[in-house]
Design an enzyme around this catalytic site. Sequence first.
Site, PDB file in Angstrom:
ATOM      1  N   ARG A  85       0.818  -1.220   0.000  1.00  0.00           N
ATOM      2  CA  ARG A  85       0.000   0.000   0.000  1.00  0.00           C
ATOM      3  C   ARG A  85       0.850   1.267   0.000  1.00  0.00           C
ATOM      4  NH1 ARG A  85      -4.938  -2.131   3.833  1.00  0.00           N
ATOM      5  NH2 ARG A  85      -6.151  -2.929   2.075  1.00  0.00           N
ATOM      6  N   LYS A 114     -19.945 -17.731  -1.488  1.00  0.00           N
ATOM      7  CA  LYS A 114     -21.399 -17.594  -1.435  1.00  0.00           C
ATOM      8  C   LYS A 114     -21.996 -16.753  -2.542  1.00  0.00           C
ATOM      9  CE  LYS A 114     -22.128 -18.225   3.442  1.00  0.00           C
ATOM     10  NZ  LYS A 114     -22.540 -17.609   4.695  1.00  0.00           N
ATOM     11  N   GLY A 117     -10.988  -8.975  -2.222  1.00  0.00           N
ATOM     12  CA  GLY A 117     -10.767  -9.987  -1.193  1.00  0.00           C
ATOM     13  C   GLY A 117      -9.856 -11.133  -1.564  1.00  0.00           C
ATOM     14  N   GLY A 153     -13.380  -4.096  -0.285  1.00  0.00           N
ATOM     15  CA  GLY A 153     -14.774  -3.633  -0.241  1.00  0.00           C
ATOM     16  C   GLY A 153     -15.063  -2.592  -1.305  1.00  0.00           C
TER      17      GLY A 153
END
Length: 395
Positions: free
Chosen positions: A35, A197, A353, A376
């Site tokens: 980062r 999911k 993610g 996110g």
Amino acid sequence: MKTLNDFNFKDKKALIRVDFNVPLDENFNVTDATRITSAKPTIIKILEDGGSCVLMSHLGRPKGVQEAFSLKHISDDVEDVIGVETKFVSNCVGGEAETAVANLKPGEILILENLRFHEEEKNGDRDFAEQLSKLGDIYVNDAFGTAHRAHASTTIVADFFPENKCFGYLLEQEIKSINKVLKTGEKPVLAILGGAKVSSKITIIENILDAVDHLIIGGGMAFTFVKANGGSIGDSLVEDDKLDLARDIIKQAEAKNVQVHIPMDVIAADAFSNDASTQVCDIKEIPDGWMGLDAGPKSREVFHEIVMQSKTILWNGPLGVFEMENFANGTIALGNSIAEATKTGAFSLVGGGDSVAAVKQFGFEKKVSYVSTGGGAMLESLEGKTLPGIAAILK
Ligand code: AMP
């Protein structure tokens, strides 16, 4: 869209929101400086113009002021990465910070203390944002990882720089990469969605159906679609309350001429364990007591062909339980296919993610076109949302 190149920073103080929320070990050493490295081009451009940089970031989730979350722990790493000595001030607002900024000379870098030592940061407090705004002439947002949050330093502060605000190079590149997939990408466009999911990715699937020609649905998500179609999936992961939704997604895809590809075979295991016994099964005929934990050999071959035909590729989510060595091969094979397609001219974006973790773990980072720095924020962008941090600059 105002970017860094629209400004000359000579004798200007740039107030830059960076994402230096880096992982630290127990001795406060940075264990992954990605980062910091990602913010380097922006910082260098401003310094080379003859300006100075006031860097603001959060680190972790402190409750009030907590030494363990001080940004002073990372100032040496910033020096190492940027190659310029840094100054540090132990508050991000108030007299001390204002004096430190006033004393800052062209070519210098000042790091402000952790923004989240003040709860006003996360609350998006206007007065706090106004105090931050006193610390620079031009506001630069280069923190994609927090662009989906309407916090004081990511969004509200921009209101105090009606003309003098812009995206840093990192944020600009993130926006362009997402637009390449969702809007301007060369066809055929392929999205690969994997992971656990369906429920966490529904909005993404529905949004990208308008942008893609092919959609590969892999990982644990695939079984809900297979069961919805009448297949036997044994003990594989499934969301029984999403079967109607899965059927509806397939219908929507057909109406939009999107070709949906689901693995035809899987590596099935008799337990959720790396040491489990395994067999290759048709995905529609998994015996009871067995669960699909990775894409099978036939699927990998078919997916390779689809990837190689594509000119724009988005990858989000692993094709199997890649954390276990014996179920990582489908994800690795897909990574290899995407790397090969990229080499022959396709644009590939990996984001959100676990796929980023997988790409790093298996060494594909340099072999794809772009790896997003925001988990996110990336997912929300793919859902079609305009992120508050981005909207604040465009306003
Ligand atoms: P997500 O955060 O939704 O992208 O999901 C990532 C997780 O999905 C990883 O931890 C994988 O281990 C998991 N996963 C992928 N394929 C499967 C599968 N077939 N069964 C269970 N979990 C899976």
